[in-house]
Design a protein around this motif. Structure first.
Motif, PDB file in Angstrom:
ATOM      1  N   VAL A 276       1.142  38.258  32.916  1.00 56.72           N
ATOM      2  CA  VAL A 276       1.989  37.196  32.364  1.00 56.72           C
ATOM      3  C   VAL A 276       1.549  36.821  30.960  1.00 56.72           C
ATOM      4  N   TRP A 277       0.262  36.588  30.783  1.00 57.83           N
ATOM      5  CA  TRP A 277      -0.233  36.204  29.459  1.00 57.83           C
ATOM      6  C   TRP A 277       0.027  37.304  28.438  1.00 57.83           C
ATOM      7  N   SER A 278      -0.221  38.532  28.811  1.00 63.07           N
ATOM      8  CA  SER A 278      -0.066  39.639  27.862  1.00 63.07           C
ATOM      9  C   SER A 278       1.384  39.796  27.435  1.00 63.07           C
ATOM     10  N   ILE A 279       2.278  39.847  28.410  1.00 64.86           N
ATOM     11  CA  ILE A 279       3.667  40.135  28.071  1.00 64.86           C
ATOM     12  C   ILE A 279       4.307  38.997  27.292  1.00 64.86           C
ATOM     13  N   ILE A 280       4.003  37.745  27.639  1.00 66.78           N
ATOM     14  CA  ILE A 280       4.611  36.610  26.929  1.00 66.78           C
ATOM     15  C   ILE A 280       4.048  36.484  25.519  1.00 66.78           C
ATOM     16  N   LEU A 281       2.746  36.640  25.362  1.00 63.42           N
ATOM     17  CA  LEU A 281       2.144  36.510  24.032  1.00 63.42           C
ATOM     18  C   LEU A 281       2.549  37.655  23.118  1.00 63.42           C
ATOM     19  N   ILE A 282       2.585  38.874  23.638  1.00 61.87           N
ATOM     20  CA  ILE A 282       3.005  40.014  22.812  1.00 61.87           C
ATOM     21  C   ILE A 282       4.470  39.864  22.423  1.00 61.87           C
ATOM     22  N   SER A 283       5.299  39.426  23.372  1.00 63.00           N
ATOM     23  CA  SER A 283       6.708  39.203  23.068  1.00 63.00           C
ATOM     24  C   SER A 283       6.885  38.117  22.011  1.00 63.00           C
ATOM     25  N   SER A 284       6.091  37.056  22.091  1.00 62.47           N
ATOM     26  CA  SER A 284       6.166  35.986  21.090  1.00 62.47           C
ATOM     27  C   SER A 284       5.796  36.503  19.706  1.00 62.47           C
ATOM     28  N   LEU A 285       4.755  37.339  19.642  1.00 60.33           N
ATOM     29  CA  LEU A 285       4.352  37.920  18.356  1.00 60.33           C
ATOM     30  C   LEU A 285       5.457  38.803  17.796  1.00 60.33           C
ATOM     31  N   ALA A 286       6.043  39.632  18.654  1.00 61.02           N
ATOM     32  CA  ALA A 286       7.127  40.501  18.199  1.00 61.02           C
ATOM     33  C   ALA A 286       8.341  39.680  17.760  1.00 61.02           C
ATOM     34  N   THR A 287       8.606  38.565  18.435  1.00 62.77           N
ATOM     35  CA  THR A 287       9.710  37.688  18.039  1.00 62.77           C
ATOM     36  C   THR A 287       9.465  37.094  16.658  1.00 62.77           C
ATOM     37  N   ILE A 288       8.224  36.707  16.393  1.00 63.31           N
ATOM     38  CA  ILE A 288       7.880  36.190  15.065  1.00 63.31           C
ATOM     39  C   ILE A 288       8.122  37.260  14.001  1.00 63.31           C
ATOM     40  N   VAL A 289       7.737  38.499  14.304  1.00 62.20           N
ATOM     41  CA  VAL A 289       7.950  39.602  13.361  1.00 62.20           C
ATOM     42  C   VAL A 289       9.441  39.812  13.111  1.00 62.20           C
ATOM     43  N   ALA A 290      10.233  39.824  14.194  1.00 61.50           N
ATOM     44  CA  ALA A 290      11.677  40.046  14.055  1.00 61.50           C
ATOM     45  C   ALA A 290      12.336  38.932  13.250  1.00 61.50           C
ATOM     46  N   LEU A 291      11.960  37.695  13.523  1.00 55.24           N
ATOM     47  CA  LEU A 291      12.556  36.568  12.809  1.00 55.24           C
ATOM     48  C   LEU A 291      12.073  36.510  11.358  1.00 55.24           C
ATOM     49  N   SER A 292      10.827  36.889  11.101  1.00 54.73           N
ATOM     50  CA  SER A 292      10.315  36.937   9.725  1.00 54.73           C
ATOM     51  C   SER A 292      11.076  37.979   8.918  1.00 54.73           C
ATOM     52  N   ARG A 293      11.301  39.137   9.525  1.00 57.15           N
ATOM     53  CA  ARG A 293      12.100  40.183   8.860  1.00 57.15           C
ATOM     54  C   ARG A 293      13.498  39.672   8.571  1.00 57.15           C
ATOM     55  N   ALA A 294      14.094  38.992   9.549  1.00 54.42           N
ATOM     56  CA  ALA A 294      15.434  38.469   9.357  1.00 54.42           C
ATOM     57  C   ALA A 294      15.474  37.441   8.233  1.00 54.42           C
ATOM     58  N   GLY A 295      14.511  36.519   8.227  1.00 55.32           N
ATOM     59  CA  GLY A 295      14.497  35.464   7.219  1.00 55.32           C
ATOM     60  C   GLY A 295      14.286  35.984   5.810  1.00 55.32           C
ATOM     61  N   THR A 296      13.343  36.904   5.649  1.00 54.18           N
ATOM     62  CA  THR A 296      13.081  37.429   4.298  1.00 54.18           C
ATOM     63  C   THR A 296      14.281  38.188   3.759  1.00 54.18           C
ATOM     64  N   THR A 297      14.978  38.921   4.621  1.00 53.40           N
ATOM     65  CA  THR A 297      16.153  39.670   4.164  1.00 53.40           C
ATOM     66  C   THR A 297      17.317  38.737   3.849  1.00 53.40           C
ATOM     67  N   LEU A 298      17.550  37.781   4.703  1.00 51.38           N
ATOM     68  CA  LEU A 298      18.702  36.906   4.531  1.00 51.38           C
ATOM     69  C   LEU A 298      18.550  35.961   3.348  1.00 51.38           C
TER      70      LEU A 298
END
Length: 508
Positions: free
Chosen positions: A417-439
């Motif tokens: 549980v800890w691994s999958i939620i924390l890794i997913s949160s990190l990947a979400t931050i990466v995806a949203l950072s990519r989206a924000g910088t481009t937009l």
């Protein structure tokens, strides 16, 4: 009013939606009248649902027998703290998207506001009913309304997505009927509380049949919730829907999740003997894979709407993990996360629409485009939404994920549980950072931003209402957690349910 309070969240939108189809709401000034009527209905719905929460907290759960036909034979509504909370959440989200639609989205078709009201009938009815057949009926009501809303505004993409959506849900409805027939044939009832008693008395052969019926229902609820591998329809469908519709649809996946919590805790929970926790071996891998699929989809999304759709899939996987832990503490954590994820993903769909309106033909795609007219304001809203959905403090997303992680401590699944939620949160931050910088940072040198339409006060009001809810949930986190803890305890307390239903004597 208190006597019939339980049915008001269904009657208000049903009667209101019907009236909107009649004069003067259908006359030449229908948009003005419908807007006024829709706003009044939404405010009334929120007020009634909040009062319903208060009554349930003060006086306990409510059993409402329509026509005074007593359980297990009548049409029974059951309002506990969980269902009251979800009805209030639905009304709040409906109010926000109604305000947002006043900017012009409601003028793209004649029946936007009536269909939203009928959608509320189905969603609130699904949360309030205590009968599986009536659950099927309310499913059909919300689905028929959603078919119309999905194609609102027209267009080739919406038509294609709507066709796939209709076909999938027709298959799901057929499976639901098979499941109901199977369970009714061996238990003689479709009342959830009554069935919870009868499954414990089944013979070995009938237990296998009940397990088959329960497994069919999991497929149906998994389709509604967009659980892997039944999630593939959601990102594209939500991406082509108009912004208010996509934001309102954020609550529809939670209907499926709610049904999983309710049915497999009450009917097939710890008290079900050989059928206890029958779906748990399936839920664990499906929950984890749903998070993985949603996270990968978010990283690969070409635009903000598709990214938001994939984040809905991630939230469903997280909620299923809370369910799979099978404790009141985990259920309470999941309920807190459910509130946050519904509100913030709804806000993301609205933000994506406003961004698209100011970026010309590029819309909300992650490509270089002209600078936006109100880039600073939109940037602030995007950052707030991104931090909340990624689970960063001081927003409710951080609190929601924290309590889910805490509920998994000292279990056999802690590392997973800890691994999958924390890794997913990190990947979400990466995806949203990519989206924000481009937009916001990658703009063409042209200076035609003045040609872009400005943000309407209605758009700002609807989106702001959702965005401010996240820090407010965190600010009053102790009270919210106390409420979700009580709601979870009530859900897991089967003797209490039987007592409210006046079935405790039969249980003995």
């Amino acid at each position: 009013m208190t006597l019939h309070l339980a049915i008001l969240p269904i009657l208000i939108p049903m009667i209101g939606g019907l009236l909107m189809l009649l004069p003067p709401f259908a006359g030449p000034l229908r948009y003005q009248y419908r807007r006024a009527g829709a706003l009044f209905l939404m405010l009334t719905q929120v007020a009634v649902s909040v009062y319903l929460m208060y009554v349930v907290v003060q006086n306990g759960a409510i059993m409402y027998a329509v026509g005074d036909w007593r359980p297990p034979f009548g049409i029974i509504l059951y309002v506990d703290q969980l269902s009251a909370m979800l009805v209030a959440l639905t009304g709040f989200l409906g109010l926000a998207i109604t305000l947002y639609s006043f900017a012009g989205d409601d003028r793209e078709g004649k029946y936007f506001h009536p269909m939203v009201q009928f959608l509320l009938v189905g969603i609130c009815g699904a949360f309030l009913t205590n009968d599986l057949f009536n659950l099927f009926v309310f499913f059909e009501v919300l689905l028929i309304a959603s078919y119309t809303l999905l194609i609102h505004g027209g267009g080739k993409q919406k038509t294609a997505a709507n066709l796939h959506y209709v076909i999938l849900n027709l298959v799901g409805s057929s499976l639901f009927l098979f499941a109901l027939g199977t369970l009714y044939g061996i238990t003689g009832t479709l009342n959830i509380a009554d069935m919870a008693m009868r499954v414990t008395q089944l013979s070995d052969g009938n237990q296998l049949i009940a397990q088959a019926g329960g497994s069919l229902m999991l497929i149906v609820f998994g389709l509604k919730a967009a659980m892997l591998p039944l999630h593939f329809w959601l990102p594209q469908t939500y991406a082509v829907a108009s912004a208010p519709v996509a934001a309102m649809f954020a609550i529809m996946t939670k209907v499926g999740v709610y049904c999983i919590f309710r049915v497999y805790t009450v009917i097939f929970g710890e008290q079900a003997g050989e059928l206890a926790d029958m779906i748990q071996p399936w839920i664990w891998p499906l929950a984890i894979l749903s998070i993985v699929a949603g996270t990968i989809g978010a990283l690969a999304s070409p635009n903000l709407r598709t990214l938001a759709g994939n984040l809905v899939v991630v939230s469903v996987g997280t909620l299923l993990i809370a369910f799979a832990l099978r404790t009141p503490e985990a259920t309470a954590a999941g309920l807190l996360y459910l509130i946050h994820s519904t509100i913030i993903t709804g806000a993301l769909f609205l933000i994506a629409d406003m961004l698209g309106q100011q970026r010309g033909k590029a819309l909300d795609y992650f490509v270089i485009a002209r600078k936006m007219k109100q880039q600073a304001l939109l940037g602030v809203m995007f950052v707030v939404a991104a931090m909340a959905v990624a689970g960063l403090p001081p927003f409710a997303g951080f609190l929601g994920k924290l309590v889910v992680l805490q509920s998994a401590t000292n279990t056999d699944y802690t590392a997973w549980v800890w691994s999958i939620i924390l890794i997913s949160s990190l990947a979400t931050i990466v995806a949203l950072s990519r989206a924000g910088t481009t937009l916001f940072w990658r703009n063409t040198p042209s200076h035609d931003a003045a040609e872009s339409p400005g943000i309407s006060k209605w758009q700002l009001g609807g989106t702001g209402l959702l965005l401010i809810a996240s820090p407010m949930l965190a600010l009053f986190g102790a009270s919210v957690i106390e409420y979700t803890n009580n709601a979870a305890e009530q859900l897991h307390d089967i003797p209490y349910l039987l007592e409210v239903m006046n079935l405790q004597g039969d249980a003995q």
